[in-house]
Design a protein around this motif. Structure first.
Motif, short mmCIF file in Angstrom:
data_model
loop_
_atom_site.label_atom_id
_atom_site.label_comp_id
_atom_site.label_asym_id
_atom_site.label_seq_id
_atom_site.Cartn_x
_atom_site.Cartn_y
_atom_site.Cartn_z
N PRO A 150 -50.86 19.75 24.24
CA PRO A 150 -49.49 20.09 23.80
C PRO A 150 -49.49 21.02 22.59
O PRO A 150 -48.64 21.93 22.51
CB PRO A 150 -48.88 18.73 23.46
CG PRO A 150 -49.66 17.74 24.25
CD PRO A 150 -51.05 18.29 24.35
N VAL A 178 -48.75 26.11 37.26
CA VAL A 178 -50.07 25.86 36.67
C VAL A 178 -51.09 25.43 37.71
O VAL A 178 -52.14 24.90 37.39
CB VAL A 178 -50.01 24.81 35.53
CG1 VAL A 178 -49.10 25.28 34.42
CG2 VAL A 178 -49.59 23.46 36.04
N ARG A 199 -49.68 24.45 23.53
CA ARG A 199 -48.63 24.83 24.49
C ARG A 199 -49.25 25.36 25.78
O ARG A 199 -48.71 26.27 26.41
CB ARG A 199 -47.69 25.90 23.91
CG ARG A 199 -47.09 25.57 22.56
CD ARG A 199 -46.03 24.48 22.65
NE ARG A 199 -45.32 24.34 21.39
CZ ARG A 199 -45.72 23.54 20.40
NH1 ARG A 199 -46.80 22.79 20.53
NH2 ARG A 199 -45.02 23.47 19.28
N LEU A 200 -50.38 24.81 26.17
CA LEU A 200 -51.06 25.31 27.37
C LEU A 200 -51.47 24.17 28.28
O LEU A 200 -51.70 23.04 27.84
CB LEU A 200 -52.31 26.11 26.98
CG LEU A 200 -52.04 27.49 26.35
CD1 LEU A 200 -53.33 28.08 25.86
CD2 LEU A 200 -51.36 28.42 27.34
N LYS A 201 -51.55 24.53 29.55
CA LYS A 201 -51.89 23.56 30.57
C LYS A 201 -52.42 24.33 31.77
O LYS A 201 -51.94 25.42 32.06
CB LYS A 201 -50.63 22.79 30.95
CG LYS A 201 -50.81 21.79 32.05
CD LYS A 201 -49.49 21.16 32.44
CE LYS A 201 -48.87 20.34 31.33
NZ LYS A 201 -47.55 20.80 30.98
N GLN A 202 -53.42 23.79 32.44
CA GLN A 202 -53.91 24.44 33.65
C GLN A 202 -54.47 23.38 34.58
O GLN A 202 -55.26 22.54 34.16
CB GLN A 202 -54.99 25.47 33.31
CG GLN A 202 -55.66 26.11 34.52
CD GLN A 202 -54.68 26.90 35.37
OE1 GLN A 202 -53.97 27.77 34.88
NE2 GLN A 202 -54.59 26.58 36.66
N MET A 254 -49.72 34.63 26.91
CA MET A 254 -50.39 33.32 27.03
C MET A 254 -51.59 33.38 27.95
O MET A 254 -52.58 32.70 27.75
CB MET A 254 -49.41 32.28 27.58
CG MET A 254 -48.28 31.95 26.66
SD MET A 254 -46.95 31.11 27.54
CE MET A 254 -47.53 29.42 27.51
N ILE A 274 -45.02 26.16 31.13
CA ILE A 274 -46.44 25.80 31.06
C ILE A 274 -46.68 24.58 30.17
O ILE A 274 -47.32 23.64 30.60
CB ILE A 274 -47.28 27.03 30.70
CG1 ILE A 274 -47.32 27.92 31.95
CG2 ILE A 274 -48.68 26.65 30.24
CD1 ILE A 274 -47.97 29.23 31.77
N PRO A 275 -46.12 24.53 28.94
CA PRO A 275 -46.27 23.26 28.23
C PRO A 275 -45.47 22.10 28.83
O PRO A 275 -45.90 20.95 28.73
CB PRO A 275 -45.77 23.58 26.81
CG PRO A 275 -45.04 24.86 26.91
CD PRO A 275 -45.58 25.60 28.09
N ALA A 298 -43.01 30.86 30.21
CA ALA A 298 -43.60 30.53 28.91
C ALA A 298 -43.32 29.08 28.53
O ALA A 298 -44.18 28.40 27.98
CB ALA A 298 -43.04 31.46 27.84
N PRO A 343 -44.71 19.17 19.04
CA PRO A 343 -46.07 19.04 18.50
C PRO A 343 -46.39 20.22 17.58
O PRO A 343 -45.74 21.26 17.64
CB PRO A 343 -46.95 19.08 19.74
CG PRO A 343 -46.06 18.94 20.91
CD PRO A 343 -44.70 19.38 20.49
N VAL A 385 -44.16 30.74 22.22
CA VAL A 385 -43.59 29.81 23.20
C VAL A 385 -42.38 29.11 22.59
O VAL A 385 -41.33 28.98 23.23
CB VAL A 385 -44.64 28.78 23.66
CG1 VAL A 385 -44.00 27.69 24.51
CG2 VAL A 385 -45.76 29.46 24.42
N TYR A 399 -54.38 19.57 29.56
CA TYR A 399 -53.14 19.80 28.81
C TYR A 399 -53.37 19.52 27.33
O TYR A 399 -53.81 18.44 26.97
CB TYR A 399 -52.05 18.90 29.39
CG TYR A 399 -50.70 18.94 28.68
CD1 TYR A 399 -50.21 20.12 28.13
CD2 TYR A 399 -49.92 17.80 28.60
CE1 TYR A 399 -48.98 20.15 27.51
CE2 TYR A 399 -48.68 17.81 27.98
CZ TYR A 399 -48.21 19.00 27.43
OH TYR A 399 -46.98 19.03 26.82
#
Lengths: 326, 557
Positions: free
Chosen positions: A163, B313, A166-169, A104, B384-385, B381, A20, A30, A161
């Motif tokens: 994409p 996560v 590049r992060l997700k929680q 991050m 996480i994605p 790193a 992406p 990342v 999320y």
């Protein structure tokens, strides 16, 4: 939406446009870690496959070659070597990756005041309360301005999320989780739910709108906000209606409990000698389990107040509004 | 209960095989013979594999179109839950140890049976009861929680009876697994002939011993966890559910404390089979026996300390993430050692491309991809994605399906002559290995791409951008199913048309190949005196019909 080809250095995947777009300050880092692991893995996979094929071709049993050739049954030095080389390499991967990971999780630290958004996840939609009181089913942030999401769920575990960031929680009921990032590209990106949550898990999608500048965001934030709809307002109502007002003043006068004025973000000394920062988690705990951490000088007399997630967020917003600028 | 079997009239028939010793359903269902229990396990787990496979095919067909539509979202969710639960709890975990291990372990240690034959039978019936309960969840409307059973979703009051039955099923199959591990451990310790030292054990036994450690130490935690879930659901104790004051992340810790080591319950026995097959079909002693044996134990031990990488996560602390990431990288090393040692075993060998060896070659490539893609997920790193996307789905299918299934099929073909007394057909066997390899890669390589592009897992519907990857994957699934069908056909056909198997068709040196195929009821007439398990010198192929014989070589030279 696809970025221009940016060369083999970022790995075949990035180069071929399979990844992406990169739309946050950490996305490029990342991808570098990804590319590093990718090439390392490609090398070892090639080694395994090439040796396998080579040995099968070269040492295949045939009429002219019915028996194996003599060769050692072990070689401790060689085996230690091929234990040590992968070990050293994974240490390098660990170091590189962890350094980026710290970046991050710190994306909003040290920068200008982050844009704080309260996120509520529920089956099967998202709700975002932005500063200034505007609530919306999609997230609005500003390019190059750090954003901090403080996330709560009203039912089961969800996961936010993006994409392109590049992060997700994960968003976990019963606690607040946070996610910080700095968007770098103005535009609209999909938000999906990455933690299985039932029937419409795959349709629990919305988008994040990255405004090109603060003015654009402010224009959007002013549109059609009914003052009564803000979280602060709800917090005020909870404060008055659920009995907080009896013991907690909002003008700085200590009563049975500490005053709410300037309480937010302060380090409070507790009766057991430790101290605690007044943040979302502490506020939640103090409402649901008031006896857990009692501020020094006050009696442990408060009853638990069963508020729901939105009401707790309202109280938090109310407390934030009662802090004078330092 | 086996009195009738014991006072069998043909006590004099030493050559009578275990298949002929006792007739009728009762002589099978209540048998204490490890070989018959192994065969019953084999039938049961292959049935579970087919059932889980049918679920998988429906899932893949639903994903042909982005909007789904073949089944409803709820049905899709129930199908992937059962696919995962059946495959993991009823096929991959018990697969190699309970079916092949049960058959092979006493033969390889030169014993008449496992240490506790009655416990072995109990373990089988616990497994069957657990499997029956899983099927029973279908009758009450199914479960849609995912095999991971995460609360609060799994324990919501709307879930009904299904979840309680599913938890009970996990509990029962867990006990079955503990009892099998206990039995193997006791057998390997106590039943060896006294002149067989620890480093004279075939590596399959080292692998099963390491597996047994995990089964015994980790599985009780799973039992406790599902019991806690059961009680939480019924009595609202406040363990995992926030609404009663519990913590859902606590469940994840408990769950993965078992379920990560469980991955090694799956892969260690597979590695054991690879060690046997690669040595026998290279006609060379395994390279670096001690490193391979010790790396099995290292995996079993380090594997206990990496569970937190499933929770990067989840909201666990940053430092917990860093520590779990570090430990995860360490567990990669023993697998790397094994891989290099297997390759070194082939070096200068006389490689015979029989079906088991072809499956093992497929294992090298598939396990290579599965292990190396694990690096992306152990690294913070990149995890996480990629977390909870199809990248993870592809990764764990490479390890748990690709690697374990190819090793299982290698082992099944390898020991098939011993179990049944019949040779399978090499043509169909090799064809099945080729189809399985191609089909598997076509199914799961596209899923890596879908995951990198951002497609989350457990999605009944998806964005149109992911359609190409999903269609390739669905096509691959049919090729894989065809490959497995060919393998099954080839093996079953051999029962009727296969050539009679000699005692030692492969020229292997471990003890199971010194007894007739199929072995007699008591395995060994007298306690055998084993040589080194990978010493092939002195073995000579007499003919295809008579197999390999030891001893005559000196005369020939």
């Amino acid at each position: 939406m696809r970025p221009p080809l940016d060369g083999l250095a970022h790995g075949l995947l990035a180069a071929a446009g399979f990844m992406p777009e990169r739309a946050s300050s950490v996305a490029e880092d990342v991808d570098h870690v990804f590319a590093f692991i990718f090439w390392l893995s490609a090398f070892f996979l090639a080694l395994i496959v090439v040796l396998t094929v080579l040995f099968v071709v070269r040492y295949r049993k045939r009429a002219s070659r019915p028996e194996p050739e003599p060769s050692p049954s072990h070689d401790t030095r060689l085996e230690l070597l091929w234990s040590a080389i992968p070990l050293a390499l994974v240490f390098v991967v660990f170091a590189v990756s962890t350094r980026t990971y710290f970046r991050m999780t710190d994306a909003a630290a040290g920068a200008a005041a982050p844009l704080r958004v309260q996120v509520t996840a529920r089956k099967w939609s998202w709700w975002f309360d932005h500063p200034g009181g505007k609530g919306a089913p999609e997230l609005h942030v500003v390019a190059r301005r750090p954003a901090e999401l403080v996330m709560a769920s009203t039912d089961v575990i969800h996961s936010l999320y993006v994409p392109e960031f590049r992060l997700k929680q994960d968003v976990v009921p019963g606690r607040f989780t946070r996610m910080s990032f700095t968007p770098t590209v103005a535009g609209t990106f999909a938000i999906t739910c990455a933690e299985y949550c039932g029937t419409d898990h795959s349709r629990m999608t919305t988008q994040v709108v990255v405004h090109p500048d603060q003015a654009s965001f402010d224009r959007w934030a002013r549109e059609g906000v009914a003052p009564a709809a803000t979280l602060v307002d709800m917090g005020r109502r909870v404060y008055a209606a659920r009995g907080c007002i009896g013991c907690h003043s909002i003008d700085g006068t200590p009563r049975v409990g500490p005053s709410f004025k300037n309480l937010w973000g302060r380090d409070e000394k507790l009766s057991d000698g430790t101290s605690v920062r007044v943040d979302e988690d502490y506020v939640r705990e103090s409402i649901l389990k008031p006896g857990a951490k009692v501020v020094s000088g006050f009696a442990n007399v408060m009853p638990p107040v069963p508020l729901d997630e939105r009401e707790i967020q309202g109280v938090v917003a109310h407390l934030q509004s009662l802090r004078e600028a330092p | 209960m086996t009195l009738a079997a014991r006072v069998e009239p043909h006590a004099e028939a030493a050559a009578e095989s275990y298949l002929e010793h006792g007739r009728g359903p009762r002589s099978w269902l209540l048998t204490l013979d490890h070989k018959r229990i192994g065969v019953m396990y084999l039938v049961a787990i292959v049935a579970c594999l087919l059932l889980g496979g049918v679920f998988a095919m429906v899932l893949r067909m639903n994903l042909w179109r982005p909007a789904g539509g073949l089944v409803s979202n709820d049905t899709y969710n129930k199908l992937f839950t059962l696919h995962g639960a059946v495959m993991i709890f009823l096929f991959v975990i018990p697969g190699i140890p309970a079916a092949l291990g049960n058959f092979v372990v006493p033969l390889q240690v030169g014993a008449k049976d496992l240490a506790f034959p009655r416990v072995n039978l109990l373990s089988f019936w616990l497994f069957v009861s657990g499997a029956a309960l899983f099927i029973a969840t279908l009758v009450v409307g199914g479960v849609d929680t995912g095999w991971t059973l995460y609360p609060p979703y799994s324990l919501e009051s709307a879930r009904g009876l299904g979840i309680l039955i599913a938890l009970a099923a996990v509990f029962l199959t867990g006990f079955s697994s503990i009892l099998t591990g206990l039995n193997f451990m006791a057998t390997i310790h106590k039943m060896r002939p006294r002149w067989m030292g620890w480093f004279d054990l075939p590596l399959f036994l080292w692998a099963l011993y390491a597996t047994a450690i995990i089964q015994i130490v980790a599985t009780p935690v799973l039992g406790i966890t599902v019991a806690m879930g059961f009680l939480e659901r019924l009595f609202h104790l406040g363990l995992f559910m926030p609404e009663y004051g519990g913590d859902p992340v606590l469940f994840q810790h408990f769950f993965w404390f078992y379920s990560h080591p469980a991955v090694y319950i799956m892969i260690l026995p597979a590695m054991g089979i690879v060690s046997e097959v690669v040595s026998v079909f290279s006609r060379k002693p395994i390279f670096g026996y001690r490193f391979i044996a010790m790396s099995s134990i290292a995996i079993a031990v380090i594997g206990f300390f990496v569970w937190g990488h499933h929770m990067f996560v989840s909201g666990q602390s940053r430092w917990a993430n860093v520590i779990f990431s570090f430990l995860t990288f360490l567990v990669a090393i023993p697998s790397a050692i094994k891989t290099f040692n297997w390759l070194a075993t082939m070096y200068k060998g006389a490689i015979d491309l029989k079906t088991p060896m072809i499956y093992v070659l497929a294992f090298f490539a598939i396990f290579g991809v599965g292990g190396l893609t694990g690096l992306f997920l152990g690294s913070l790193a990149t995890d996480i994605p990629l977390h909870d996307t199809y990248f993870v789905v592809a990764h764990f299918h490479f390890v748990m399906v690709g690697a374990v299934l190819t090793a299982f099929l290698a082992g099944l073909h390898y020991w098939w002559p011993k179990m049944t007394g019949r040779m399978y057909g090499e043509g169909l066997g090799r064809l099945s290995a080729l189809l399985v390899f191609v089909g598997f890669n076509l199914t799961f390589i596209p899923q890596f791409f879908a995951g990198v592009a951002g497609m989350p897992r457990r999605y009944a519907t998806y964005a149109p951008a992911f359609q190409t990857w999903n269609r390739l994957s669905t096509v691959g699934a049919f090729v894989l199913a065809l490959g497995l069908g060919v393998a099954l056909w080839g093996l079953l056909a051999s029962l009727f048309h296969g050539r009679r198997a000699p005692a030692n068709p492969w020229g292997a040196a471990s003890l199971e190949w010194t007894v007739p195929s199929p072995p007699p009821h008591d395995n060994f007439e007298t306690t055998p005196r084993p040589g080194k398990p990978y010493d092939f010198s002195g073995l000579r192929l007499v003919s295809e019909e008579a197999g390999w014989v030891r001893g005559a070589a000196e005369v020939a030279r």
